[in-house]
Structure formats: C-alpha cells, structure tokens
Design an enzyme around this catalytic site. Structure first.
Site, mmCIF file in Angstrom:
data_model
loop_
_atom_site.group_PDB
_atom_site.id
_atom_site.type_symbol
_atom_site.label_atom_id
_atom_site.label_comp_id
_atom_site.label_asym_id
_atom_site.label_seq_id
_atom_site.Cartn_x
_atom_site.Cartn_y
_atom_site.Cartn_z
ATOM 1 N N THR A 149 0.878 -1.186 0.000
ATOM 2 C CA THR A 149 0.000 0.000 0.000
ATOM 3 C C THR A 149 0.909 1.228 0.000
ATOM 4 O O THR A 149 1.353 1.656 -1.054
ATOM 5 C CB THR A 149 -0.963 -0.014 1.205
ATOM 6 O OG1 THR A 149 -0.221 -0.113 2.412
ATOM 7 C CG2 THR A 149 -1.939 -1.145 1.100
ATOM 8 N N LYS A 175 3.711 -7.017 4.183
ATOM 9 C CA LYS A 175 3.487 -5.628 3.787
ATOM 10 C C LYS A 175 3.317 -4.812 5.060
ATOM 11 O O LYS A 175 2.881 -5.322 6.096
ATOM 12 C CB LYS A 175 2.269 -5.472 2.891
ATOM 13 C CG LYS A 175 0.987 -5.751 3.590
ATOM 14 C CD LYS A 175 -0.046 -4.651 3.655
ATOM 15 C CE LYS A 175 0.466 -3.267 3.626
ATOM 16 N NZ LYS A 175 -0.560 -2.313 4.144
ATOM 17 N N THR A 186 -2.422 -1.462 7.781
ATOM 18 C CA THR A 186 -1.261 -2.142 8.318
ATOM 19 C C THR A 186 -0.540 -3.313 7.752
ATOM 20 O O THR A 186 -0.281 -3.465 6.627
ATOM 21 C CB THR A 186 -1.598 -2.650 9.700
ATOM 22 O OG1 THR A 186 -2.201 -1.626 10.320
ATOM 23 C CG2 THR A 186 -0.352 -3.027 10.426
ATOM 24 N N GLU A 272 6.835 5.023 7.558
ATOM 25 C CA GLU A 272 6.478 6.230 6.825
ATOM 26 C C GLU A 272 7.461 7.349 7.128
ATOM 27 O O GLU A 272 7.510 7.855 8.249
ATOM 28 C CB GLU A 272 5.067 6.646 7.188
ATOM 29 C CG GLU A 272 4.060 5.639 6.692
ATOM 30 C CD GLU A 272 2.693 5.888 7.241
ATOM 31 O OE1 GLU A 272 1.754 5.887 6.455
ATOM 32 O OE2 GLU A 272 2.581 6.108 8.444
ATOM 33 N N ASN A 395 0.950 11.457 6.574
ATOM 34 C CA ASN A 395 -0.267 11.187 7.335
ATOM 35 C C ASN A 395 -1.239 12.349 7.391
ATOM 36 O O ASN A 395 -2.419 12.161 7.646
ATOM 37 C CB ASN A 395 0.094 10.700 8.727
ATOM 38 C CG ASN A 395 0.609 9.280 8.670
ATOM 39 O OD1 ASN A 395 -0.120 8.390 8.276
ATOM 40 N ND2 ASN A 395 1.864 9.088 9.011
#
Lengths: 400, 400
Positions: A149, A175, A186, A272, A395
């Site tokens: 993702t 992932k 997640t 991230e 985010n």
C-alpha cells in the site's frame, strides 16, 4: 526489487498476482497463495477491538488448523464496513474456493487499504477466477508487490533449516510501512514452509517468534484493525513431524525468527518517512518484562524519535522515557551508549567530547542505543524509526 | 501579554522576577513567590521514576503541609545532575530562606530547562538576595514570564469564589508547551488562594482538580522529570476553614478546576508547533475509567493528531485508536461527530456529504470530537493538539 529464486522457496506452494483495479493507481492489488494440499496453519491477529471483516473470517476459518489458499488484496481494508463487509469477505472466499475447486473453509482472505469503503466486489468476481489460472511457483515476487500500500518496496525473506535430515525452506512475505495505518490498514505477513509441522507446534512456535519480532517494532505506536500473520506448513519435503522442544524444533524456530525479524526490520526501515533504523537494547533490568517495557517506552517516545531524526544524542529524553516506563529504575545506575560510544554513566552525562562521537553514530542510517539499568539480568530490544517531516506529510495529506 | 489586576490576585502573596543570566538569551529566568505567613501547601509531582533534584527536595519539604516561598528558575532543570544537583537545590533553598529571614524548610524550589547540566550557582548567589528585595503584589505577570522556556506566551488564570460569606480569589500561573520536554523539563503550575484551607482538604481538592485538568492533556505523551503543581493557601481574607464536602468546598473546587483547566488548555494551545486545540469527548462508555482510556488513546494517537493537522475527517483512525484503548468496545454501536456534524453511526461512515461538513469543522483552530460508545453512562474528555512539521522541527533541532 527482490529476485526470489524458485529454489529458495518451499515446495508445495504456488503464487499469482494481478492488477484488478482495486487501487486507483492501476498497480497490482490482488494476489493468491495456494498450497498443493491443505497445509497446517496457525495465525496471530490484531489485538484491536475494532477488527476488519477479513480478520473475523480468517480467524474463524483457521481454527480448523488447516488452510489451503490465501486471497489477499491491497487498496481496500474492508474494515468498518459492517455486515456487508463480512458478506463480501465470505464471497471472496467462495470465489476463491470455486476457482480452485477446494473447500471454502480452507480459504483465508486478507485485505488492506482504505477503511470504511465497501470492497469493489465486481473486481473480485472478474479477477479471482483469472488469478487461479495463473498460479505458478515463480510468482512470489509479484505477490509481494500486490500486497503493497504505502510500502516503498516489497518485503520478502527466505531461510533454510534441516528437519529429520531433510533440507526445508521458509519463505516470508509481508506488507507494512509503519506499525499501522488504520486507513492503509497495516501489517500482513505470510510465512510458508515445506517442513512438516503438527498444529500445536506451529501455533506455539509462531506465537514465540512473533513476540520477539513483529511485536517489538514500532513506527507510530498505533495498532491496526487488520494485522494478520499466517504460517502455512505444506510438509512437501516429506520430513518427519517437527516437535517444538527438540533440536530440529529449535532449528526451525531459529529460521522462523530470522525470517520474521528480517521482515520486521524491513517494515521499520520502510516506516512512513523513516530515515533511520534504530535498535533500542535494554540490559540489566530486573526482569525481561521490565526490559521490554523500558525498550518500548524509549522506542515509542516522540521526543526520542525526533531527536534521532535531528542526530541529537539527547540522552536526557532517553533516560526520561525509561523513567516513565512504569517499572523500577534507579537513575544513578543508568548507563547509555550509542553503538560503542558511552554517553551516560551512573545517570550522568559524560560530556561534550563523548557527545561529538555519539552524534557521529546518530548520523548513521542504522545504529543501536543500549540502556543498561544495572538492576538484574533482564534484557530485551525494540526496533524503531525516527519521527520526521515526511511522517507528518504522509499522514496529514493521505486522504485530502 | 497578560495584564493581571492586583485586585484579581489573592491577598497575602508577593512576587518578584529578574533576568539572572541562567538563560543564554538574557530573558527573565528567576522568580520568587512569597506568602506573608507560612501558607497551607499541597502538591502533585511527576510520576516519572527519574526525578529532578528540585522535585526530590520540594516533595520532601511540603510534607510538613506548610510552605512560605517558591523559588523557580527556567533555563536549567537541575535534572540528572546527581548528588551535586541535590546539594545545589538545597543551597537555593538556603539562599532564599536567608534573604527572606524564614525557616529553610518553608522554601520550595522548582527548576525547568536543560537536563544534565549543573545549575550555575553563582547566578543564584548573586540574584536571590536581590529578588527578595524586589517583592511586590504587582509582580505576578513577571513571574509568569520568568517561568517560560519554549513557551510562546505566559500562562495565568484567576477566579473568584465565596467562602464563609467572604470573597476569595485563586491565581494560577503555569509554564509548559507540550506535556513534556525532558530537556526543557516541562510543566510547572503554582496556584495561590487567600481562602483558608485545612491541609487534608487542600490535598484532596488539588488531586481531584489535577486529575480532571492537567492529567487530561497531551501534546506528545512524554512525561517529564520535573512536573510539579503546588497549591498555597494564605487564609489572608480571614474566611473560616473550608471543608471539602460542603457548599463552600464545592465552590472552591469549581473555581480551582476552572483555573487549572484554563492553564491546562493554554499549555496545549502552546504545545510545540500546535495549530489546533481539540477536545476528545467520550460518551456512553461502560465506566468513567473506560471513557478516559478511550479519550487518552484517541488523543495520543500520532495518526489522529496528524489527521487533525491535515483537516482530514479521518474517522477510521479515531475508531481504530478507540479499538486499541484496551477496554470494551462494540464497533457496531460507535457514533462519532465533529462538533455537531455526525460522521459515523453504528460504526459506519455517513458518506461524502457529511465529510465535507466535518472537514470544515476540522479547519477551525478549536473543535470537539465526540465518540459515543453506546455501552453505558461513563464519560470523560482529553485535550490534545495536532502533530505537525513544527513539532518535528522544534524537537529535532532543539539542541543541535
């Protein structure tokens, strides 16, 4: 991109992936892993009280101890989708079972992606039968890609071990980029082996390995609605059944932990915005549980993580985070070092010269912070990333 | 800048502040609050196991239930400074007591600022006697300024109430911009009243009010080594002693909570980099404790806080954070609204039209997120800020 050799992969499994149009980007987003025969299966799942439909379904299905197929999609988490979500997850399993000609109860389904939006079932109706026709033993790389993702790269790991004199293999694919995104829902990991594993051993060894790997990483302290780890053992090399507490069992446990640890570290490295992979090593705690609490507290501190980003050897933040971990600490005994550079002795800083050396360590992409408590023999570790502008950007802007 | 009227301040206290050269910036950094007579005193302190020297000293001193002077400095936290730090804190108390001609045991000392660096005692030797000569009833504003570290503005609040037919006053002054900076060593609050408070009532009412105010705010989830709240009651208006469980006691409790709540919200509003002040209101939990756990979980989620920054009505992150609070949740009963805009009913999103309205709410500088659990009558709230680039900048660059 990884390049898995077919000879590195466990016998008895086939793979397929395709772009089914679930992701807006048009990238691969639907994958299938199939065992030639029903495989012994064990799983661990999110502890979140809000659980996505595919987790509810899969958790129930694998109670039988067997699983033959995993259908996984990215782009949509099928979470917070109510009764319709559960019906959709069931329909995914039915489609998979029909395409493969197997019992529907042997199908696990996993979804990650946006929360609160129904699955685009038309995509599944169209693409699941096609996927089943594309299975091969060379498709594992593509499965890793279809699971992504916000991941920047696919995550796979392989390991070998010997069981009953036969060489067995483990293949893990995961992932996740951050412990969690409720939106991107997640972490998933699938671990396949061609060893012969009795169900109870599979469950025990998986839980132990997960506790020491996936449960010791943090990017942002959030826990997803969709986290799932599944272990499938095909027994395809014909080795005798593994017993957990035996030399062969230990060899398997070590190989399994190695695979999960590799995947866990890849997830933190792909956290991230992360620019650093940091191991928080706690030594000398009164117990292992205390050590883990301190490691977790330091690893999840926003102040510690921003200091890592700034390459600031800010031991005050580390000692303070240890102090609020909720376990016994004697500040006067605390020692801290960055890799092999001592920075704190007896709770006191060692001065500017050491700080220059420590700063050099913190500028590295990967380093270890060791916190010695001087209270006992308990030790534990946690892997974490830095907290930086990119995390905020990803985010804050994700949906808008 | 605030402009406190002397008539708003409780009788029986005097104030002084100066720039003593502890801060490199040359700004005010040393202040003194003195009661005309020994005041009834109660305090609450950090729960961190790593406790700064002034906290160790002050916690011990106020066990007597009396305090007459508070010496407070910014620029240096006197934390992680070992035996020398404790000796320095004691010396500060001695200097203050001598300058005022009072018992050393009646002096509280509080420090915030950099960790791990000894106090510059020469500054205290020189400036404490001078401070004592500058006390006046008009110096409260300057005390608030001298307490600031990364604070963008001074934080004061006043309130009146009636006790035994006499009008009494409460004055609160605080510093803090973020629940904590181990380096800048966090939150201090001093609350002064001219009511007459028996020691047990003072302790009970302070703990209750702190639990509902300062203990319900978060900026970054870290807990400082130096957090201190002190309540001093001078009794200078000559009202009869307050009893906690009485109408007068309730009037005082309400005024005290109002003052602390104002200060607590000012701290969040001044949270490092904060652009929004958000109330997380949880309703319908099985108990108040459950409600508080859910409110805290949502308020401290990095993903929720970055979504606030991005004005993203990302209810999936909120429901997921509620889900990992560790208490009972039935996702199918959850309702969420942003101010008065419903966004989730029965655990399901209400669609794009509501999201447009919710996004407008999230663009405000202040709003409330209400999470209704539908399980009981428990309710609680938490105040939080957004997480953004500026927070990262401040904390990554702070020392480097």
């Amino acid at each position: 991109m990884s390049n898995l050799c077919v000879t590195d992969l466990p016998a008895g499994f086939r793979y397929a992936a395709r772009a089914a149009g679930i992701k807006k980007s048009g990238k691969p987003d639907l994958a299938l892993i199939v065992a030639d025969q029903p495989a012994v299966c064990s799983g661990t799942f999110t502890t979140n009280k809000v659980v996505a439909a595919p987790v509810i379904l899969t958790r129930e299905r694998i109670r039988s101890g067997l699983c033959q197929a995993i259908l996984v999609n990215s782009g949509n988490a099928n979470a917070c989708t109510g009764d319709r979500g559960l019906a959709d997850a069931q329909r995914c399993a039915v489609l998979t079972a029909r395409a493969l000609g197997i019992d529907e109860q042997l199908v696990a389904v996993c979804s990650t992606g946006v929360i609160g939006v129904p699955l685009p079932m038309g995509r599944f109706e169209e693409h699941v039968p096609a996927l089943a026709g594309e299975l091969s033993n060379a498709g594992a790389d593509e499965v890793a890609r279809a699971m992504m993702t916000t991941d920047a790269f696919p995550k796979v790991a392989v390991q070998r071990f010997t069981s009953g004199g036969r060489e067995c293999r483990i293949f893990g694919v995961a992932k996740g980029a951050g412990m969690i995104h409720p939106n991107m829902a997640t972490m998933l990991a699938f671990v396949l082996t061609d060893a012969t594993l009795p169900g109870p051993s599979a469950g025990l060894l998986l839980r132990r390995a997960v506790a020491r790997t996936f449960n010791r990483i943090t990017v942002d302290r959030d826990t997803s609605t969709n986290d799932t780890v599944l272990l499938l053992a095909s027994g395809a090399v014909g080795a005798p059944p593994l017993v957990a507490e035996s030399p062969d069992g230990e060899a398997f446990a070590a190989a399994l932990e190695d695979v999960l640890q590799t995947l866990a570290k890849l997830i933190v490295r792909d956290g991230e915005g992360a620019t650093k992979l940091v191991r928080i090593q706690v030594e000398g705690a009164a117990s292992e549980a205390d050590a883990l609490a301190v490691a977790r507290s330091v690893a999840t501190s926003a102040l510690v993580k921003t200091a890592f980003f700034g390459a600031d050897a800010n031991w005050g933040r580390i000692i303070a985070a240890a102090g609020y971990a909720g376990v016994e600490i004697d500040p006067d005994r605390v020692r801290i070092r960055f890799d092999d550079v001592p920075m704190v002795e007896g709770g006191l800083g060692l001065g500017a010269e050491q700080e220059v050396k420590a700063t050099a360590v913190l500028k590295q992409a990967e380093f270890t912070v060791t916190v010695e408590l001087g209270l006992g023999a308990g030790s534990a570790w946690y892997y974490t990333s830095d907290l930086n502008y990119e995390y905020v950007r990803i985010n804050a802007d994700y949906r808008s």
